[in-house]
Design an enzyme around this catalytic site. Structure first.
Site, mmCIF file in Angstrom:
data_model
loop_
_atom_site.group_PDB
_atom_site.id
_atom_site.type_symbol
_atom_site.label_atom_id
_atom_site.label_comp_id
_atom_site.label_asym_id
_atom_site.label_seq_id
_atom_site.Cartn_x
_atom_site.Cartn_y
_atom_site.Cartn_z
ATOM 1 N N GLY A 1 0.800 -1.214 0.000
ATOM 2 C CA GLY A 1 0.000 0.000 0.000
ATOM 3 C C GLY A 1 0.833 1.266 0.000
ATOM 4 O O GLY A 1 0.582 2.194 -0.764
ATOM 5 N N SER A 92 -2.257 -13.141 -4.872
ATOM 6 C CA SER A 92 -0.969 -13.696 -4.460
ATOM 7 C C SER A 92 -0.649 -14.903 -5.322
ATOM 8 O O SER A 92 -1.555 -15.609 -5.795
ATOM 9 C CB SER A 92 -1.021 -14.113 -2.986
ATOM 10 O OG SER A 92 0.091 -14.912 -2.640
ATOM 11 N N SER A 93 0.638 -15.173 -5.495
ATOM 12 C CA SER A 93 1.034 -16.366 -6.243
ATOM 13 C C SER A 93 0.687 -17.641 -5.482
ATOM 14 O O SER A 93 0.740 -18.741 -6.046
ATOM 15 C CB SER A 93 2.536 -16.328 -6.541
ATOM 16 O OG SER A 93 3.292 -16.244 -5.343
ATOM 17 N N CYS A 94 0.302 -17.517 -4.197
ATOM 18 C CA CYS A 94 -0.105 -18.672 -3.400
ATOM 19 C C CYS A 94 -1.392 -19.311 -3.918
ATOM 20 O O CYS A 94 -1.746 -20.421 -3.506
ATOM 21 C CB CYS A 94 -0.317 -18.269 -1.941
ATOM 22 S SG CYS A 94 1.175 -17.732 -1.092
ATOM 23 N N TYR A 121 -5.081 -18.909 3.495
ATOM 24 C CA TYR A 121 -4.797 -17.614 2.872
ATOM 25 C C TYR A 121 -5.094 -17.674 1.374
ATOM 26 O O TYR A 121 -5.722 -16.768 0.810
ATOM 27 C CB TYR A 121 -3.336 -17.249 3.114
ATOM 28 C CG TYR A 121 -2.878 -16.008 2.396
ATOM 29 C CD1 TYR A 121 -3.285 -14.745 2.823
ATOM 30 C CD2 TYR A 121 -2.008 -16.084 1.305
ATOM 31 C CE1 TYR A 121 -2.857 -13.597 2.171
ATOM 32 C CE2 TYR A 121 -1.574 -14.949 0.653
ATOM 33 C CZ TYR A 121 -1.997 -13.712 1.094
ATOM 34 O OH TYR A 121 -1.577 -12.572 0.442
ATOM 35 N N LYS A 125 -7.831 -15.520 -0.971
ATOM 36 C CA LYS A 125 -7.450 -14.726 -2.141
ATOM 37 C C LYS A 125 -8.200 -15.186 -3.398
ATOM 38 O O LYS A 125 -8.598 -14.369 -4.224
ATOM 39 C CB LYS A 125 -5.932 -14.810 -2.360
ATOM 40 C CG LYS A 125 -5.126 -13.986 -1.374
ATOM 41 C CD LYS A 125 -5.431 -12.506 -1.521
ATOM 42 C CE LYS A 125 -4.585 -11.633 -0.645
ATOM 43 N NZ LYS A 125 -4.913 -10.196 -0.796
ATOM 44 N N PRO A 148 0.698 -10.824 -7.673
ATOM 45 C CA PRO A 148 2.121 -10.533 -7.513
ATOM 46 C C PRO A 148 2.888 -11.739 -6.983
ATOM 47 O O PRO A 148 2.327 -12.585 -6.279
ATOM 48 C CB PRO A 148 2.127 -9.399 -6.481
ATOM 49 C CG PRO A 148 0.902 -9.647 -5.659
ATOM 50 C CD PRO A 148 -0.114 -10.208 -6.624
ATOM 51 N N THR A 149 4.132 -11.805 -7.322
ATOM 52 C CA THR A 149 5.021 -12.816 -6.764
ATOM 53 C C THR A 149 5.442 -12.367 -5.366
ATOM 54 O O THR A 149 4.891 -11.417 -4.814
ATOM 55 C CB THR A 149 6.237 -13.016 -7.677
ATOM 56 O OG1 THR A 149 6.990 -14.152 -7.226
ATOM 57 C CG2 THR A 149 7.130 -11.782 -7.713
ATOM 58 N N ASN A 150 6.436 -13.022 -4.769
ATOM 59 C CA ASN A 150 6.913 -12.656 -3.435
ATOM 60 C C ASN A 150 7.496 -11.241 -3.460
ATOM 61 O O ASN A 150 8.358 -10.930 -4.287
ATOM 62 C CB ASN A 150 7.997 -13.635 -2.970
ATOM 63 C CG ASN A 150 7.477 -15.054 -2.889
ATOM 64 O OD1 ASN A 150 6.717 -15.400 -2.007
ATOM 65 N ND2 ASN A 150 7.887 -15.878 -3.840
ATOM 66 N N LEU A 151 7.047 -10.408 -2.538
ATOM 67 C CA LEU A 151 7.449 -9.005 -2.509
ATOM 68 C C LEU A 151 8.373 -8.704 -1.336
ATOM 69 O O LEU A 151 8.356 -9.394 -0.321
ATOM 70 C CB LEU A 151 6.214 -8.111 -2.411
ATOM 71 C CG LEU A 151 5.164 -8.290 -3.506
ATOM 72 C CD1 LEU A 151 3.926 -7.467 -3.184
ATOM 73 C CD2 LEU A 151 5.737 -7.902 -4.863
ATOM 74 N N HIS A 164 7.679 -12.685 5.900
ATOM 75 C CA HIS A 164 8.044 -13.584 4.814
ATOM 76 C C HIS A 164 9.548 -13.836 4.851
ATOM 77 O O HIS A 164 10.279 -13.229 5.625
ATOM 78 C CB HIS A 164 7.638 -12.976 3.470
ATOM 79 C CG HIS A 164 6.159 -12.999 3.235
ATOM 80 N ND1 HIS A 164 5.372 -11.876 3.319
ATOM 81 C CD2 HIS A 164 5.318 -14.018 2.920
ATOM 82 C CE1 HIS A 164 4.115 -12.201 3.067
ATOM 83 N NE2 HIS A 164 4.055 -13.486 2.816
ATOM 84 N N TRP A 217 14.731 -22.521 8.105
ATOM 85 C CA TRP A 217 13.812 -23.650 8.037
ATOM 86 C C TRP A 217 13.999 -24.430 6.739
ATOM 87 O O TRP A 217 14.267 -23.847 5.674
ATOM 88 C CB TRP A 217 12.378 -23.140 8.089
ATOM 89 C CG TRP A 217 11.876 -22.916 9.483
ATOM 90 C CD1 TRP A 217 12.623 -22.607 10.582
ATOM 91 C CD2 TRP A 217 10.521 -22.997 9.924
ATOM 92 N NE1 TRP A 217 11.809 -22.466 11.675
ATOM 93 C CE2 TRP A 217 10.519 -22.702 11.314
ATOM 94 C CE3 TRP A 217 9.308 -23.262 9.293
ATOM 95 C CZ2 TRP A 217 9.345 -22.683 12.068
ATOM 96 C CZ3 TRP A 217 8.144 -23.248 10.029
ATOM 97 C CH2 TRP A 217 8.168 -22.966 11.410
ATOM 98 N N ARG A 224 12.176 -19.607 -5.322
ATOM 99 C CA ARG A 224 11.238 -18.504 -5.166
ATOM 100 C C ARG A 224 11.633 -17.339 -6.073
ATOM 101 O O ARG A 224 12.816 -17.104 -6.349
ATOM 102 C CB ARG A 224 11.190 -18.021 -3.717
ATOM 103 C CG ARG A 224 10.580 -19.004 -2.728
ATOM 104 C CD ARG A 224 9.107 -19.190 -2.960
ATOM 105 N NE ARG A 224 8.514 -20.085 -1.966
ATOM 106 C CZ ARG A 224 8.417 -21.395 -2.117
ATOM 107 N NH1 ARG A 224 8.904 -21.969 -3.220
ATOM 108 N NH2 ARG A 224 7.840 -22.136 -1.193
ATOM 109 N N ASP A 284 9.445 -27.115 3.994
ATOM 110 C CA ASP A 284 9.967 -26.280 2.915
ATOM 111 C C ASP A 284 8.887 -25.387 2.303
ATOM 112 O O ASP A 284 9.173 -24.326 1.762
ATOM 113 C CB ASP A 284 10.549 -27.149 1.794
ATOM 114 C CG ASP A 284 12.017 -27.472 2.017
ATOM 115 O OD1 ASP A 284 12.695 -26.705 2.737
ATOM 116 O OD2 ASP A 284 12.479 -28.486 1.466
#
Length: 333
Positions: A1, A92-94, A121, A125, A148-151, A164, A217, A224, A284
């Site tokens: 935002g 989200s790409s999730c 989640y 979405k 969006p991918t991971n930001l 994240h 982890w 990614r 993972d």
């Protein structure tokens, strides 16, 4: 935002309607309806969401599905009711299946089972996407959904329990670097004392080992893709002006990196000299998440910030403004 706000201001937009979470709780339908009726915005960027990494998703699954469903339902419906000209919903790409073919095309949505570690989640979405498409079909609205991918970037959440992977690694390596420096200082101070009663070599090794490593982890093998938040903001404004389709569209850079390679890169940028350990008893997550961005590229948009340059900027921001930063919740309006 906040990145979208920076982009809009830099492009000369000044008639911006803003509310903090304290001023407007998007989970409360009455508050949202009152806000939209009073302000009657023409364009809406729906970036608000409860987000987090594997630990946060595993710990708060009910909150992730409940809060995200409420926020998107309230905002999308009120946007329709008050005649908003166009709305951009950030997904989200999730949303893509766990074992999705790579790179992930928009058409793969709902083609397989989701990743269990972030399923609540992802379902929330997907519901937001389907709301936008359904309102377009039934009411003729102009609601678009971007994935969006991971930001990462300035203002990120660096809380180790809810962040994240990339901001978490920045904080972990930074704090390990400080411990590393403190250890050297202590060793120098105690040097004269050691001359009288030196510790055994095993004792020294144990001290160094306890202070100079970072634990991650999983195995470090998952792949990614990462996009700087300012590139994402640029793409969102671009799509608000150039995209009209109800079908989702991916936003990414089209390149990925393993978590172990990412860790090595951040370690180098931060300047940490210790070692990295992998806790293989931890999950993972999805093996690989790389977006197919050919649809976005065909519209004429490309990212501008390289991963190394972006991490350097983000680490600089963290050192100057974010070190010791405590997240005031994970939803940002």
């Amino acid at each position: 935002g906040s990145a979208i706000l920076r982009k809009l201001k830099s492009d000369g937009y000044s008639n911006l309607v803003l509310r903090s979470h304290k001023e407007l709780d998007l989970m409360r339908q009455t508050e949202v309806e009152t806000f939209f009726k009073a302000e009657k915005p023409d364009y809406v960027f729906l970036a608000a969401a409860k987000v987090g990494g594997i630990l946060a998703n595993a710990t708060y699954p009910a909150e992730f599905i409940y809060e995200n469903l409420l926020v998107e339902s309230n905002v999308i419906h009120s946007a329709y009711q008050t005649g908003v000209k166009k709305l951009l919903f950030l997904g989200s790409s999730c949303i893509y299946p766990r074992d999705c073919p790579q790179p992930m095309k928009e058409k793969y949505l709902l083609s397989g089972k989701l990743e269990p570690t972030n399923e609540p989640y992802a379902i929330a979405k997907i519901a937001g996407i389907k709301m936008c498409q359904s309102y377009n079909r039934q009411y003729g609205t102009r609601f678009i959904s971007v994935m969006p991918t991971n930001l990462y970037g300035p203002g990120d959440n660096f809380d180790l329990e809810t962040s994240h992977v990339l901001p978490a690694l920045i904080r972990k390596f930074h704090e390990a670097k400080i411990r590393e420096a403190n250890l050297k200082e202590v060793a120098s101070t105690l040097k004269s004392a050691w001359a009288d009663a030196p510790p055994t070599s095993s004792e020294r090794s144990e001290r160094s080992l306890n202070a100079c490593f970072v634990t991650l982890w999983g195995t470090g093998a998952p792949m990614r893709e990462f996009l700087h938040v300012d590139d994402l903001a640029d793409a969102c404004v671009y799509l608000m002006n150039h995209y009209e389709d109800s079908e989702i569209i991916n936003i990414g850079c089209g390149k990925d990196i393993s978590i172990s390679e990412l860790a090595d890169l951040i370690k180098d940028i931060v300047g940490f000299k210790g070692t990295i350990r992998y806790d293989r008893t931890k999950p993972d997550g999805t093996p690989r998440k790389l977006l197919d961005v050919s649809k976005l590229q065909a519209l004429g948009w490309e990212p501008k910030i390289s991963l190394r340059k972006g991490i350097e900027r983000t680490y600089g921001w963290y050192v100057e403004e974010g070190a010791g930063y405590k997240a005031q919740g994970t939803r940002e309006e």
